[in-house]
Scaffold this motif. Sequence first.
Motif, mmCIF file in Angstrom:
data_model
loop_
_atom_site.group_PDB
_atom_site.id
_atom_site.type_symbol
_atom_site.label_atom_id
_atom_site.label_comp_id
_atom_site.label_asym_id
_atom_site.label_seq_id
_atom_site.Cartn_x
_atom_site.Cartn_y
_atom_site.Cartn_z
ATOM 1 N N GLY A 291 0.805 -1.215 0.000
ATOM 2 C CA GLY A 291 0.000 0.000 0.000
ATOM 3 C C GLY A 291 0.838 1.265 0.000
ATOM 4 O O GLY A 291 0.542 2.211 -0.734
ATOM 5 N N THR A 292 1.882 1.281 0.827
ATOM 6 C CA THR A 292 2.717 2.485 0.878
ATOM 7 C C THR A 292 3.534 2.646 -0.404
ATOM 8 O O THR A 292 3.791 3.765 -0.837
ATOM 9 N N ALA A 293 3.929 1.526 -1.020
ATOM 10 C CA ALA A 293 4.652 1.621 -2.291
ATOM 11 C C ALA A 293 3.753 2.200 -3.373
ATOM 12 O O ALA A 293 4.166 3.077 -4.152
ATOM 13 N N LEU A 294 2.500 1.734 -3.435
ATOM 14 C CA LEU A 294 1.572 2.247 -4.441
ATOM 15 C C LEU A 294 1.206 3.695 -4.152
ATOM 16 O O LEU A 294 1.140 4.531 -5.065
ATOM 17 N N PHE A 295 0.975 4.021 -2.878
ATOM 18 C CA PHE A 295 0.664 5.408 -2.554
ATOM 19 C C PHE A 295 1.851 6.310 -2.838
ATOM 20 O O PHE A 295 1.676 7.465 -3.254
ATOM 21 N N GLY A 296 3.061 5.796 -2.642
ATOM 22 C CA GLY A 296 4.250 6.588 -2.967
ATOM 23 C C GLY A 296 4.250 6.994 -4.424
ATOM 24 O O GLY A 296 4.586 8.137 -4.766
ATOM 25 N N LYS A 297 3.864 6.073 -5.298
ATOM 26 C CA LYS A 297 3.780 6.411 -6.720
ATOM 27 C C LYS A 297 2.713 7.474 -6.955
ATOM 28 O O LYS A 297 2.941 8.448 -7.690
ATOM 29 N N VAL A 298 1.561 7.297 -6.330
ATOM 30 C CA VAL A 298 0.480 8.278 -6.476
ATOM 31 C C VAL A 298 0.951 9.652 -5.996
ATOM 32 O O VAL A 298 0.716 10.680 -6.652
ATOM 33 N N VAL B 220 -0.350 18.786 -2.103
ATOM 34 C CA VAL B 220 -0.083 17.490 -2.718
ATOM 35 C C VAL B 220 -0.693 16.338 -1.929
ATOM 36 O O VAL B 220 -1.348 15.453 -2.496
ATOM 37 N N PHE B 221 -0.489 16.319 -0.632
ATOM 38 C CA PHE B 221 -0.937 15.172 0.152
ATOM 39 C C PHE B 221 -2.447 14.979 0.064
ATOM 40 O O PHE B 221 -2.927 13.861 -0.156
ATOM 41 N N GLY B 222 -3.202 16.051 0.233
ATOM 42 C CA GLY B 222 -4.657 15.943 0.176
ATOM 43 C C GLY B 222 -5.135 15.421 -1.167
ATOM 44 O O GLY B 222 -6.033 14.570 -1.235
ATOM 45 N N ASP B 223 -4.536 15.923 -2.240
ATOM 46 C CA ASP B 223 -4.939 15.455 -3.569
ATOM 47 C C ASP B 223 -4.508 14.011 -3.796
ATOM 48 O O ASP B 223 -5.193 13.253 -4.490
ATOM 49 N N ALA B 224 -3.361 13.625 -3.236
ATOM 50 C CA ALA B 224 -2.910 12.239 -3.364
ATOM 51 C C ALA B 224 -3.851 11.292 -2.625
ATOM 52 O O ALA B 224 -4.147 10.192 -3.115
ATOM 53 N N ILE B 225 -4.343 11.700 -1.469
ATOM 54 C CA ILE B 225 -5.310 10.885 -0.728
ATOM 55 C C ILE B 225 -6.604 10.753 -1.522
ATOM 56 O O ILE B 225 -7.199 9.674 -1.624
ATOM 57 N N ASP B 226 -7.058 11.861 -2.104
ATOM 58 C CA ASP B 226 -8.267 11.801 -2.936
ATOM 59 C C ASP B 226 -8.071 10.847 -4.110
ATOM 60 O O ASP B 226 -8.969 10.091 -4.474
ATOM 61 N N ALA B 227 -6.886 10.900 -4.712
ATOM 62 C CA ALA B 227 -6.585 10.009 -5.835
ATOM 63 C C ALA B 227 -6.571 8.559 -5.383
ATOM 64 O O ALA B 227 -7.035 7.664 -6.102
ATOM 65 N N TRP B 228 -6.049 8.305 -4.191
ATOM 66 C CA TRP B 228 -6.038 6.939 -3.650
ATOM 67 C C TRP B 228 -7.477 6.438 -3.452
ATOM 68 O O TRP B 228 -7.801 5.289 -3.755
ATOM 69 N N LYS B 229 -8.330 7.299 -2.953
ATOM 70 C CA LYS B 229 -9.706 6.900 -2.667
ATOM 71 C C LYS B 229 -10.522 6.689 -3.943
ATOM 72 O O LYS B 229 -11.316 5.751 -4.030
ATOM 73 N N THR B 230 -10.335 7.563 -4.924
ATOM 74 C CA THR B 230 -11.153 7.496 -6.135
ATOM 75 C C THR B 230 -10.525 6.659 -7.237
ATOM 76 O O THR B 230 -11.218 6.140 -8.107
ATOM 77 N N GLY B 231 -9.192 6.567 -7.215
ATOM 78 C CA GLY B 231 -8.484 5.884 -8.300
ATOM 79 C C GLY B 231 -8.140 6.804 -9.455
ATOM 80 O O GLY B 231 -7.483 6.378 -10.402
ATOM 81 N N TYR B 232 -8.552 8.067 -9.363
ATOM 82 C CA TYR B 232 -8.316 8.994 -10.477
ATOM 83 C C TYR B 232 -7.615 10.269 -10.034
ATOM 84 O O TYR B 232 -7.858 10.787 -8.946
ATOM 85 N N PHE B 233 -6.754 10.763 -10.929
ATOM 86 C CA PHE B 233 -6.131 12.073 -10.748
ATOM 87 C C PHE B 233 -5.896 12.691 -12.113
ATOM 88 O O PHE B 233 -5.396 12.029 -13.027
#
Length: 207
Positions: A101-108, A123-136
Amino acid sequence: MIDAATIHQCADPGLQPAIVEKFIRAVGAPDPLGVTVRTGNRVILVTPPKSADDAMELVRRYVGQAMVRVGVTQYPAGLGVADVAELKPDLVDACANIRMGTALFGKVYRIVTKWYGAPVDEVFGDAIDAWKTGYFDGKYVFDEPDPGSLPARKGASDASDKPADGDAASPASGPGHETQQAKEEPGDPNKAGIRIDLTGIGVSKPK
């Protein structure tokens, strides 16, 4: 609940410890066997698994038919897997799940940082949103290539902060204004709008 020592021991070394902690706080599930299943905007209530075998049975039952998140990091089960037979119990092993999970989130996180041009506060907030939705930025973020090392932190007004690939749009068309999910193909659950919703396993949504 997973203790901090385990999180730091198992987390991908490419992600800063402070980011790891924030990530786990934002999306983490207290139960390593936790499985969340969604179809569209509906959470499918499942019996909380009592063993790793139970959890994997749930995952295999729903992957390919619904959006399945699993384990401490609520990792997107089925990512990169062509057949459910390829799914491994690592998904519900706490340490392995944290590592994946942390490796994949690191990429995001690096993808979002590249979009901004520097590791700014947003950045962090948008990365969390991307993790939750799958889209950025209109793209299925988990399938995007890893941009590699992050740029140094700079002033946001520096012209060199613009992404080299020209993918950045004006603020009005940034990641908070995407309409990609409305265009998703319903037949591809791995590319649907995945959102973490832990109500199905009796855990409150992350803030």
